[in-house]
Design a protein around this motif. Structure first.
Motif, short mmCIF file in Angstrom:
data_model
loop_
_atom_site.label_atom_id
_atom_site.label_comp_id
_atom_site.label_asym_id
_atom_site.label_seq_id
_atom_site.Cartn_x
_atom_site.Cartn_y
_atom_site.Cartn_z
N PHE A 5 2.85 3.75 5.32
CA PHE A 5 1.53 4.10 4.79
C PHE A 5 0.72 4.85 5.85
CE2 PHE A 5 -2.98 2.89 4.26
CZ PHE A 5 -3.23 3.47 3.04
N VAL A 6 0.69 4.31 7.06
CA VAL A 6 -0.05 4.93 8.16
C VAL A 6 0.53 6.31 8.47
CG1 VAL A 6 -0.66 4.72 10.60
CG2 VAL A 6 -0.76 2.70 9.11
N ARG A 7 1.84 6.41 8.53
CA ARG A 7 2.48 7.69 8.84
C ARG A 7 2.18 8.74 7.76
NH1 ARG A 7 7.62 5.23 9.29
NH2 ARG A 7 7.28 3.72 10.91
N LEU A 39 0.84 -1.21 0.00
CA LEU A 39 0.00 0.00 0.00
C LEU A 39 0.87 1.25 0.00
CD1 LEU A 39 -2.82 -0.88 2.55
CD2 LEU A 39 -3.03 -0.65 0.07
N ASP A 40 0.44 2.21 -0.80
CA ASP A 40 1.14 3.49 -0.91
C ASP A 40 0.07 4.58 -0.98
OD1 ASP A 40 2.27 5.85 -2.31
OD2 ASP A 40 4.06 4.59 -2.43
N ILE A 41 0.28 5.65 -0.28
CA ILE A 41 -0.72 6.73 -0.22
C ILE A 41 -1.04 7.30 -1.60
CG2 ILE A 41 0.95 8.52 0.27
CD1 ILE A 41 -1.16 9.75 2.16
N ALA A 74 0.31 12.19 8.50
CA ALA A 74 0.95 13.46 8.18
C ALA A 74 -0.02 14.41 7.47
CB ALA A 74 2.19 13.23 7.31
N ARG A 75 -1.03 13.85 6.83
CA ARG A 75 -2.08 14.67 6.18
C ARG A 75 -3.27 14.91 7.10
NH1 ARG A 75 -2.80 12.52 0.02
NH2 ARG A 75 -4.39 14.16 0.08
N GLY A 76 -3.16 14.46 8.35
CA GLY A 76 -4.24 14.65 9.31
C GLY A 76 -5.35 13.63 9.19
N ILE A 77 -5.07 12.49 8.54
CA ILE A 77 -6.06 11.45 8.30
C ILE A 77 -5.65 10.20 9.08
CG2 ILE A 77 -7.18 10.00 6.56
CD1 ILE A 77 -6.45 12.25 4.51
N GLN A 109 -2.26 -5.73 9.50
CA GLN A 109 -1.85 -4.35 9.77
C GLN A 109 -1.22 -3.74 8.53
OE1 GLN A 109 -2.61 -2.56 12.47
NE2 GLN A 109 -3.77 -4.37 13.10
N PRO A 110 -1.59 -2.51 8.19
CA PRO A 110 -0.97 -1.83 7.05
C PRO A 110 0.47 -1.46 7.39
CG PRO A 110 -2.48 -0.35 8.16
CD PRO A 110 -2.62 -1.69 8.82
N PRO A 111 1.31 -1.24 6.38
CA PRO A 111 2.69 -0.84 6.63
C PRO A 111 2.77 0.49 7.38
CG PRO A 111 2.29 -1.16 4.26
CD PRO A 111 0.99 -1.32 4.96
#
Length: 113
Positions: free
Chosen positions: A73-75, A40-42, A79-82, A68-70
């Motif tokens: 990806f979560v960070r 997964l990639d944003i 970082a975008r507030g999501i 669990q996602p990588p």
């Protein structure tokens, strides 16, 4: 609202999404090229995340079971507030209905079952 499951996919009203589903408060879209969870990639979610205002969080349905996602990806989302809430795709589809009934401004990415 996800109204049911069909095979490995999802039903939204009269439409069937056999390979995966991306949801925003505005539309449902086929996710035909859902990568493995580890890939997964944003950037894959630019259309989904470009809402104004930005979504509160993403429900991430990880298929038949919880994975669990990588962390990167979560960070990137944080970082975008999501925020990110990962769960199996059936649970994510049910949570979508409950949270949207509360008019929460969220998005969802549901991997095939």
């Amino acid at each position: 609202m996800v109204t049911g499951f069909q095979g490995r996919g999802f039903r939204v009203r009269d439409d069937v999404f056999p390979d995966g589903l991306l949801l925003s408060p505005l539309r449902a879209m086929a996710w035909t090229d859902a990568p493995p969870i580890d890939a997964l990639d944003i950037a894959q979610f630019d259309d989904l995340l470009s809402l104004d205002p930005a979504p509160e969080f993403m429900l991430l349905g990880t298929g038949a079971g919880l994975r669990q996602p990588p962390r990167p990806f979560v960070r990137a989302l944080e970082a975008r507030g999501i925020g990110v809430e990962a769960m199996d795709s059936r649970a994510a589809a049910r949570a979508w209905g409950v949270l949207r009934a509360e008019e929460r401004w969220i998005v969802a990415a549901l991997m095939p079952l």
